[in-house]
Design a protein around this motif. Structure first.
Motif, PDB file in Angstrom:
ATOM      1  N   ARG A 266       3.465  -3.843 -14.933  1.00  0.00           N
ATOM      2  CA  ARG A 266       2.332  -3.153 -15.549  1.00  0.00           C
ATOM      3  C   ARG A 266       1.209  -2.875 -14.557  1.00  0.00           C
ATOM      4  N   HIS A 267       1.257  -3.519 -13.382  1.00  0.00           N
ATOM      5  CA  HIS A 267       0.266  -3.250 -12.344  1.00  0.00           C
ATOM      6  C   HIS A 267       0.721  -2.128 -11.413  1.00  0.00           C
TER       7      HIS A 267
ATOM      8  N   GLY B  83      -2.361  -9.103  -9.805  1.00  0.00           N
ATOM      9  CA  GLY B  83      -2.825  -7.759 -10.112  1.00  0.00           C
ATOM     10  C   GLY B  83      -4.341  -7.739 -10.132  1.00  0.00           C
ATOM     11  N   THR B  84      -4.920  -6.573 -10.333  1.00  0.00           N
ATOM     12  CA  THR B  84      -6.381  -6.458 -10.330  1.00  0.00           C
ATOM     13  C   THR B  84      -7.024  -7.232 -11.477  1.00  0.00           C
ATOM     14  N   ASP B  85      -6.229  -7.547 -12.525  1.00  0.00           N
ATOM     15  CA  ASP B  85      -6.762  -8.347 -13.629  1.00  0.00           C
ATOM     16  C   ASP B  85      -6.572  -9.841 -13.387  1.00  0.00           C
ATOM     17  N   LYS B  86      -6.138 -10.190 -12.164  1.00  0.00           N
ATOM     18  CA  LYS B  86      -5.964 -11.575 -11.709  1.00  0.00           C
ATOM     19  C   LYS B  86      -4.793 -12.291 -12.380  1.00  0.00           C
ATOM     20  N   SER B  87      -3.910 -11.545 -13.028  1.00  0.00           N
ATOM     21  CA  SER B  87      -2.673 -12.134 -13.551  1.00  0.00           C
ATOM     22  C   SER B  87      -1.564 -11.868 -12.534  1.00  0.00           C
TER      23      SER B  87
ATOM     24  N   ASP C 142      -4.097  -4.045  -5.048  1.00  0.00           N
ATOM     25  CA  ASP C 142      -4.947  -2.963  -5.538  1.00  0.00           C
ATOM     26  C   ASP C 142      -4.265  -1.629  -5.230  1.00  0.00           C
TER      27      ASP C 142
ATOM     28  N   VAL D  91      -4.950  -9.994  -4.111  1.00  0.00           N
ATOM     29  CA  VAL D  91      -4.955  -9.059  -5.236  1.00  0.00           C
ATOM     30  C   VAL D  91      -4.364  -7.729  -4.788  1.00  0.00           C
TER      31      VAL D  91
END
Length: 476
Positions: free
Chosen positions: A234-235, A225-229, A293, A291
């Motif tokens: 939730r993404h 995801g954009t938070d790198k997890s 996005d 990622v």
């Protein structure tokens, strides 16, 4: 011949990561003139469902990913796996293990306590058991393979241990069925997610024990995801079909998925499917995680919507009609009939044409253009105060209504001409008429061209909304 496969387990929907894996395999096969095989790995009887199988097939078909062979179902191939398991027994390369779950758990704890690998230690190798789970006799040394995207990867066989080939209920495990099928189906390259790296040495050991030639293996990084997890709900949506339901076009989804871990030398962003096939190369798959996005996907989908033929979008947009939630006190208006879109709706095609350059997903037509689909509209409070509340607007609207009612041809050109003539006669800017007219026709500050909007609403609806607007002004 290059032969690749996509081999999902039908324990859930086709997720974004699986769809990308399928796409990369499919593009590679089409680029090289090879073969793409679909195999459903359904040996997990408790978790595999027909609904999940259908969801996978639906997702692939929506994306336009077709297959040359299959779908093969592993449940239907059980006798084949039993034959190869027996071959390993006959050649003393596998043995039965009767260790209980508690024994195996204690073995793991002991290994951890003394700092040793937790793999099975082979204590049943020479017992001559006749039942239980079937384990492979893992040879000493190491297992090495050269990953298509990661170069050399090496595993110490002592850390792997004698792993299970067949469960005690007779059902073969993933690694046995996968290795046997890849060999028998002539798979030349296995392209899959890097979460499968731990399975690769086990499968190579099975290939070796059976005397079969293994394919080349390539493991692509996971999607973040954009938070790198790791990508999760939730993404955004994880199921491919959820994107269809959300109003994304399959062409945009394929384009976007292709760029999750692959690129061209010139960083091109937009590709037709034909371009993807022509330009796809394993050499351009990157080692770093991609990622996901959502905003970029929405942008790309908007581009594809803008470029599409409105005629081709009508049936897709119509499918979202059942998702439309009507406000209290509203009833369907043209192009609606008794709550449903008409079978043939030229008007809907024109509405789509108005919004093609404005929306990112197709259902946004019903949000931005809600005034087309309800007889009664709610005018935003700030619009009432700042536009309809101005001095002289009531008179302007009344004059506009008189002009609209007098038109014998009610199209955008005639409406624009009448409005501009009225503005000239009154000695004002056309915008002084257009802004209040937009407010009462749409309830909004912003809309597509108001002349086109009025023409699509039709003369009767325009007159009704001007009258409603005058009533609102009188109540203020």
């Amino acid at each position: 011949m290059i032969t690749v496969r996509f081999a999902p387990s039908p324990t859930g929907y086709l997720h974004v990561g699986g769809a990308r894996t399928a796409l990369f395999n499919w593009l590679y096969a089409r680029n090289t003139g090879g073969k793409f095989i679909l195999r459903i790995e359904d040996t997990d009887v408790k978790r595999s469902t027909q609904a999940a199988t259908q969801a996978i097939l639906d997702g692939l078909q929506w994306l336009g990913i077709d297959w040359d062979e299959g779908p093969y179902f592993q449940q239907a191939r059980l006798p084949i796996y039993q034959e190869y398991a027996q071959k390993l027994i006959d050649e003393d390369k596998a043995y039965y293990c009767s260790c209980s779950v508690d024994e195996l758990e204690n073995l793991k704890k002991q290994a951890v306590n003394i700092g040793r690998a937790a793999g099975y230690d082979g204590r049943c190798r020479d017992k001559g058991e006749k039942k239980g789970v079937l384990r492979l006799k893992v040879t000493e040394g190491s297992t090495v393979f050269y990953d298509l995207f990661r170069d050399k990867i090496e595993f110490d066989n002592s850390l792997i241990g004698d792993f299970v080939l067949v469960r005690s209920d007779g059902m073969p495990t993933y690694n046995l069925t996968c290795a046997v099928d890849d060999a028998l189906m002539g798979i030349t390259q296995v392209i899959r997610g890097d979460d499968h790296i731990p399975n690769t040495p086990k499968q190579l050991l099975i290939f070796s024990a059976l005397g079969l030639s293994p394919p080349r293996f390539g493991h692509i990084p996971l999607i973040l995801g954009t938070d790198k997890s790791p990508l999760s709900k939730r993404h955004g949506a994880v199921s491919v079909m959820a994107y269809k339901e959300a109003g994304f076009l399959p062409e945009a989804m394929v384009n976007y998925l292709a760029l999750l871990g692959w690129s061209t030398t010139n960083s091109q962003q937009l590709f037709s499917k034909e371009e993807l096939i022509k330009k796809f190369s394993l050499k351009r798959i990157v080692k770093n995680p991609a990622v996901f996005d959502m905003e970029k996907l929405r942008w790309m989908n908007g581009v594809y919507i803008k470029q599409a033929n409105p005629v081709d979008l009508v049936s897709i947009v119509r499918n979202y009609s059942s998702q439309r939630v009507w406000g209290e006190g509203t009833t369907p208006a043209p192009p609606w009939k008794e709550g449903e879109l008409k079978e043939t709706t030229p008007l809907l095609e024109e509405i789509i044409r108005l919004y093609q350059g404005r929306i990112k997903v197709l259902p946004e037509i019903y949000e931005m253009g809600d005034f087309f689909f309800s007889e009664q509209i709610k005018i935003e409070e700030d619009v009432v105060c700042e536009i309809l509340g101005k001095d002289g607007v009531k008179t302007l609207l009344w004059e506009t209504g008189q002009v609209m009612e007098s038109l014998t041809i009610f199209d955008a050109i005639s409406i624009e001409g009448a409005i501009r003539d009225l503005a000239e006669r009154l000695g004002i800017n056309a915008g002084d008429i257009i802004h209040p007219l937009r407010a009462v026709l749409t309830g909004k500050r912003v809309s597509p061209g108001i002349f086109e909007v009025a023409a699509l609403l039709g003369q009767e609806m325009v007159m009704q909304r001007i009258e409603n607007g005058l009533n609102i002004i009188n109540q203020e």
